[in-house]
Design a protein around this motif. Structure first.
Motif, short mmCIF file in Angstrom:
data_model
loop_
_atom_site.label_atom_id
_atom_site.label_comp_id
_atom_site.label_asym_id
_atom_site.label_seq_id
_atom_site.Cartn_x
_atom_site.Cartn_y
_atom_site.Cartn_z
N ARG A 110 16.25 35.60 31.38
CA ARG A 110 15.35 36.07 32.42
C ARG A 110 14.69 34.91 33.14
O ARG A 110 14.57 33.81 32.60
CB ARG A 110 14.26 36.97 31.81
N GLY A 162 19.55 41.28 44.60
CA GLY A 162 18.89 41.43 43.31
C GLY A 162 19.58 40.51 42.31
O GLY A 162 20.52 39.80 42.65
N VAL A 221 16.33 38.89 37.05
CA VAL A 221 15.05 39.38 37.58
C VAL A 221 15.24 40.89 37.75
O VAL A 221 15.25 41.42 38.86
CB VAL A 221 14.69 38.71 38.93
N PRO A 222 15.45 41.60 36.63
CA PRO A 222 15.88 43.00 36.71
C PRO A 222 14.89 43.91 37.43
O PRO A 222 13.68 43.75 37.33
CB PRO A 222 16.04 43.40 35.24
N GLY A 223 15.48 44.84 38.19
CA GLY A 223 14.70 45.86 38.87
C GLY A 223 14.11 45.43 40.20
O GLY A 223 13.48 46.24 40.87
N GLN A 224 14.30 44.18 40.59
CA GLN A 224 13.68 43.68 41.82
C GLN A 224 14.75 43.36 42.86
O GLN A 224 15.79 42.78 42.53
CB GLN A 224 12.85 42.44 41.53
N VAL A 257 7.76 39.58 44.56
CA VAL A 257 8.87 39.97 43.68
C VAL A 257 8.55 39.61 42.23
O VAL A 257 8.75 40.42 41.32
CB VAL A 257 10.19 39.31 44.13
N LEU A 258 8.04 38.41 42.01
CA LEU A 258 7.71 37.99 40.65
C LEU A 258 6.58 38.83 40.05
O LEU A 258 6.62 39.19 38.87
CB LEU A 258 7.36 36.50 40.61
N TYR A 262 8.05 42.13 39.11
CA TYR A 262 8.86 41.95 37.90
C TYR A 262 7.96 41.87 36.67
O TYR A 262 8.22 42.53 35.67
CB TYR A 262 9.74 40.69 38.02
N GLU A 263 6.93 41.04 36.75
CA GLU A 263 6.02 40.87 35.61
C GLU A 263 5.38 42.21 35.24
O GLU A 263 5.26 42.55 34.07
CB GLU A 263 4.94 39.83 35.92
N SER A 312 6.55 45.29 35.85
CA SER A 312 7.53 46.21 35.26
C SER A 312 7.98 45.73 33.89
O SER A 312 8.22 46.53 32.98
CB SER A 312 8.73 46.39 36.19
N HIS A 313 8.08 44.42 33.71
CA HIS A 313 8.48 43.85 32.41
C HIS A 313 7.40 44.13 31.35
O HIS A 313 7.71 44.50 30.24
CB HIS A 313 8.72 42.35 32.55
#
Length: 174
Positions: free
Chosen positions: A9, A97, A101-104, A162-163, A166-167, A169-170
């Motif tokens: 990741r 994508g 960086v999953p989901g973004q 985006v980050l 991601y954070e 959702s992670h």
């Protein structure tokens, strides 16, 4: 069939440093490529660089369509990216994508044609030319091997958004 390995990741140092050239075309490389395909398919991706499974070598696999919907599948070892000259370049403004960086996703203009020259798993020369998603994939995966993620090409504000998403959702999935 290869072994499914965990996807590294964003933030893992292996993703942010240039990868080493492959110098041995042997059974170990073949096994790595099998694992890369298995890992890519398990993660439902269309391309995967070796450093995305923690291996800092210049190799990527792909299985994605071109602009006409024709699927292309293969491996490129020690790729060298070739883009159209600036005056001949047309940008595809599409979203991009990344499995790291999953989901973004974010809009990232890239040339709509690209080629890579390198080698196959046996060490024989290969050239892959792509349009549409395949062109984006060739550029994206070569970027990985150079130590760059697609988010590194985004404007600073969009990259931070985006980050942050991601954070968020992670953290929610932990």
């Amino acid at each position: 069939m290869g072994e499914v390995r965990p996807i590294t990741r964003v933030g893992d140092p292996v993703l942010h440093n240039p990868c080493e050239a492959v110098t041995r075309f042997d059974g170990d490389l073949e096994a790595l490529v099998d694992d890369m395909f298995a890992s890519m398919y398990a993660a439902e991706g269309v391309g995967l660089a070796a450093n995305q499974i923690g291996v800092p070598l210049r190799v990527f696999v792909y299985d994605c369509p071109d602009e006409n919907g024709e699927h292309h599948k293969g491996v490129v070892v020690n790729p060298s990216l070739e883009l159209p000259a600036l005056g001949e370049r047309h940008l595809d403004p599409g979203d991009e994508g990344c499995l790291s960086v999953p989901g973004q996703f974010a809009p990232l203009p890239r040339p709509d044609r690209a080629a890579v020259r390198g080698f196959d798993v046996k060490g024989d020369p290969v050239t892959v030319e792509g349009t549409g998603l395949l062109a984006r994939c060739l550029q994206h995966e070569t970027d990985h091997l150079d130590g760059h993620l697609y988010i590194d090409r985004l404007p600073a504000k969009r990259r931070k958004q985006v980050l942050a998403a991601y954070e968020q959702s992670h953290a929610a999935s932990l």
